[in-house]
Design a protein around this motif. Structure first.
Motif, mmCIF file in Angstrom:
data_model
loop_
_atom_site.group_PDB
_atom_site.id
_atom_site.type_symbol
_atom_site.label_atom_id
_atom_site.label_comp_id
_atom_site.label_asym_id
_atom_site.label_seq_id
_atom_site.Cartn_x
_atom_site.Cartn_y
_atom_site.Cartn_z
ATOM 1 N N GLU A 1 3.619 -4.374 15.511
ATOM 2 C CA GLU A 1 4.593 -4.011 14.171
ATOM 3 C C GLU A 1 3.877 -4.142 12.802
ATOM 4 O O GLU A 1 4.131 -3.639 11.801
ATOM 5 C CB GLU A 1 5.792 -4.868 14.517
ATOM 6 N N ASP A 2 2.910 -5.362 12.802
ATOM 7 C CA ASP A 2 1.993 -5.599 11.858
ATOM 8 C C ASP A 2 1.237 -4.456 11.382
ATOM 9 O O ASP A 2 0.836 -4.146 10.291
ATOM 10 C CB ASP A 2 1.479 -6.667 11.812
ATOM 11 N N ILE A 3 0.556 -3.733 12.299
ATOM 12 C CA ILE A 3 -0.181 -2.468 12.256
ATOM 13 C C ILE A 3 0.425 -1.869 11.230
ATOM 14 O O ILE A 3 0.127 -1.071 10.345
ATOM 15 C CB ILE A 3 -0.854 -2.050 13.340
ATOM 16 N N LYS A 4 1.828 -1.347 11.594
ATOM 17 C CA LYS A 4 2.640 -0.476 10.968
ATOM 18 C C LYS A 4 2.804 -0.993 9.464
ATOM 19 O O LYS A 4 2.679 -0.094 8.555
ATOM 20 C CB LYS A 4 3.997 -0.451 11.566
ATOM 21 N N LYS A 5 3.053 -2.109 9.146
ATOM 22 C CA LYS A 5 3.355 -2.601 8.024
ATOM 23 C C LYS A 5 2.176 -2.655 7.114
ATOM 24 O O LYS A 5 2.030 -2.129 6.121
ATOM 25 C CB LYS A 5 4.057 -3.865 8.036
ATOM 26 N N LEU A 6 1.055 -3.299 7.622
ATOM 27 C CA LEU A 6 -0.044 -3.454 6.957
ATOM 28 C C LEU A 6 -1.135 -2.159 6.712
ATOM 29 O O LEU A 6 -1.333 -1.946 5.375
ATOM 30 C CB LEU A 6 -0.995 -4.609 7.312
ATOM 31 N N SER A 7 -1.407 -1.529 7.545
ATOM 32 C CA SER A 7 -2.152 -0.348 7.716
ATOM 33 C C SER A 7 -1.627 0.949 7.282
ATOM 34 O O SER A 7 -1.732 1.370 6.237
ATOM 35 C CB SER A 7 -2.960 -0.317 8.954
ATOM 36 N N GLU B 1 1.622 1.708 6.303
ATOM 37 C CA GLU B 1 2.456 1.676 5.143
ATOM 38 C C GLU B 1 1.643 1.301 3.946
ATOM 39 O O GLU B 1 1.704 1.897 2.746
ATOM 40 C CB GLU B 1 3.793 0.513 5.333
ATOM 41 N N GLY B 2 0.660 0.504 3.984
ATOM 42 C CA GLY B 2 -0.157 0.232 2.890
ATOM 43 C C GLY B 2 -0.950 1.262 2.574
ATOM 44 O O GLY B 2 -1.193 1.517 1.391
ATOM 45 N N LEU B 3 -1.640 1.973 3.472
ATOM 46 C CA LEU B 3 -2.212 3.311 3.142
ATOM 47 C C LEU B 3 -1.163 4.434 2.486
ATOM 48 O O LEU B 3 -1.645 4.991 1.350
ATOM 49 C CB LEU B 3 -3.021 3.904 4.255
ATOM 50 N N MET B 4 -0.035 4.449 2.824
ATOM 51 C CA MET B 4 0.945 5.418 2.179
ATOM 52 C C MET B 4 1.172 4.924 0.916
ATOM 53 O O MET B 4 1.345 5.856 -0.098
ATOM 54 C CB MET B 4 2.375 5.401 3.188
ATOM 55 N N ASN B 5 1.195 3.584 0.662
ATOM 56 C CA ASN B 5 1.502 3.054 -0.781
ATOM 57 C C ASN B 5 0.345 3.438 -1.609
ATOM 58 O O ASN B 5 0.433 3.844 -2.688
ATOM 59 C CB ASN B 5 1.833 1.708 -0.851
ATOM 60 N N LEU B 6 -0.764 3.101 -0.933
ATOM 61 C CA LEU B 6 -2.041 3.707 -1.843
ATOM 62 C C LEU B 6 -2.243 4.956 -2.351
ATOM 63 O O LEU B 6 -2.333 5.138 -3.517
ATOM 64 C CB LEU B 6 -3.315 3.108 -1.127
ATOM 65 N N ARG B 7 -1.790 5.687 -1.489
ATOM 66 C CA ARG B 7 -1.790 7.170 -1.673
ATOM 67 C C ARG B 7 -0.709 7.492 -2.964
ATOM 68 O O ARG B 7 -0.962 8.549 -3.767
ATOM 69 C CB ARG B 7 -1.596 8.102 -0.608
ATOM 70 N N LYS B 8 0.432 6.905 -2.790
ATOM 71 C CA LYS B 8 1.582 7.232 -3.762
ATOM 72 C C LYS B 8 1.006 6.647 -5.106
ATOM 73 O O LYS B 8 1.098 7.229 -6.150
ATOM 74 C CB LYS B 8 2.795 6.200 -3.534
ATOM 75 N N GLN B 9 0.364 5.516 -5.108
ATOM 76 C CA GLN B 9 -0.173 4.792 -6.392
ATOM 77 C C GLN B 9 -1.368 5.698 -7.043
ATOM 78 O O GLN B 9 -1.716 5.745 -8.075
ATOM 79 C CB GLN B 9 -0.611 3.330 -6.234
ATOM 80 N N MET B 10 -2.240 6.114 -6.071
ATOM 81 C CA MET B 10 -3.539 6.695 -6.593
ATOM 82 C C MET B 10 -3.538 8.162 -5.837
ATOM 83 O O MET B 10 -4.410 8.375 -4.997
ATOM 84 C CB MET B 10 -4.684 5.858 -6.191
ATOM 85 N N PRO B 11 -2.780 9.181 -5.995
ATOM 86 C CA PRO B 11 -2.750 10.222 -5.240
ATOM 87 C C PRO B 11 -4.091 11.088 -5.408
ATOM 88 O O PRO B 11 -4.355 11.875 -4.459
ATOM 89 C CB PRO B 11 -1.674 11.144 -6.015
ATOM 90 N N GLU B 12 -5.058 11.023 -6.212
ATOM 91 C CA GLU B 12 -6.210 11.596 -6.276
ATOM 92 C C GLU B 12 -7.534 10.825 -5.730
ATOM 93 O O GLU B 12 -8.474 11.390 -5.435
ATOM 94 C CB GLU B 12 -6.686 11.928 -7.958
ATOM 95 N N ALA B 13 -7.207 9.672 -5.109
ATOM 96 C CA ALA B 13 -8.336 8.973 -4.592
ATOM 97 C C ALA B 13 -8.736 9.259 -3.360
ATOM 98 O O ALA B 13 -7.875 9.881 -2.407
ATOM 99 C CB ALA B 13 -7.665 7.226 -4.430
ATOM 100 N N GLU B 14 -9.849 9.154 -3.071
ATOM 101 C CA GLU B 14 -10.455 9.383 -1.803
ATOM 102 C C GLU B 14 -10.182 8.586 -0.807
ATOM 103 O O GLU B 14 -10.368 7.332 -1.150
ATOM 104 C CB GLU B 14 -12.069 9.790 -1.815
#
Length: 141
Positions: free
Chosen positions: A56-62, A64-77
């Motif tokens: 359950e923490d893998i889902k939240k931390l990894s 959802e964390g990567l999804m949020n990062l993509r939203k904040q920085m859509p052009e980032a590698e």
């Protein structure tokens, strides 16, 4: 008895490559098809501290964390690159272990990882039951 069944080894390789792909793309639905719900991911990073992460923490931390990062920085590698398998061993056709070297590229850092997988074949399908990851993250200035 150790097995050298090439077909089973190829199935395990494919599953582990999919594991990295599903992590990279935050594909939780497909991830859960290859991950036992009670499995744990153990991480040892730069500080040598052991972190134990339940599903359950893998889902939240990894994921959802990567999804949020993509939203904040859509052009980032953001990419997970599979380098090579050090070994894959199959025991009694139902238990396996594998060791993968791979890299994780995120904005501002690159990590080198060696991940150890434990797998079980149940209902004619391999699933991951435990992962131990040793990672070294290097930040760019």
């Amino acid at each position: 008895m150790f097995m050298s069944n090439v077909s089973e080894i190829e199935k395990i390789k494919k599953l582990i490559i999919n594991y990295t792909k599903y992590n990279e793309t935050s594909d939780w639905e497909n991830f859960m098809k290859i991950w036992h719900p009670e499995a744990r991911r153990l991480n040892v990073g730069n500080t040598n501290e052991l972190l134990i992460t339940p599903t359950e923490d893998i889902k939240k931390l990894s994921f959802e964390g990567l999804m949020n990062l993509r939203k904040q920085m859509p052009e980032a590698e953001i990419s997970f690159i599979t380098d090579d398998f050090s070994h894959i061993d199959v025991y009694d056709e139902v238990v396996a272990s594998a060791e993968l070297n791979w890299r994780m590229i995120l904005p501002g850092s690159e990590g080198r990882h060696k991940t150890y997988f434990h797998l079980v074949k149940t209902n004619e399908k391999w699933i991951i039951v435990n992962v131990l990851d040793r990672g070294f993250e290097e930040t760019s200035d």
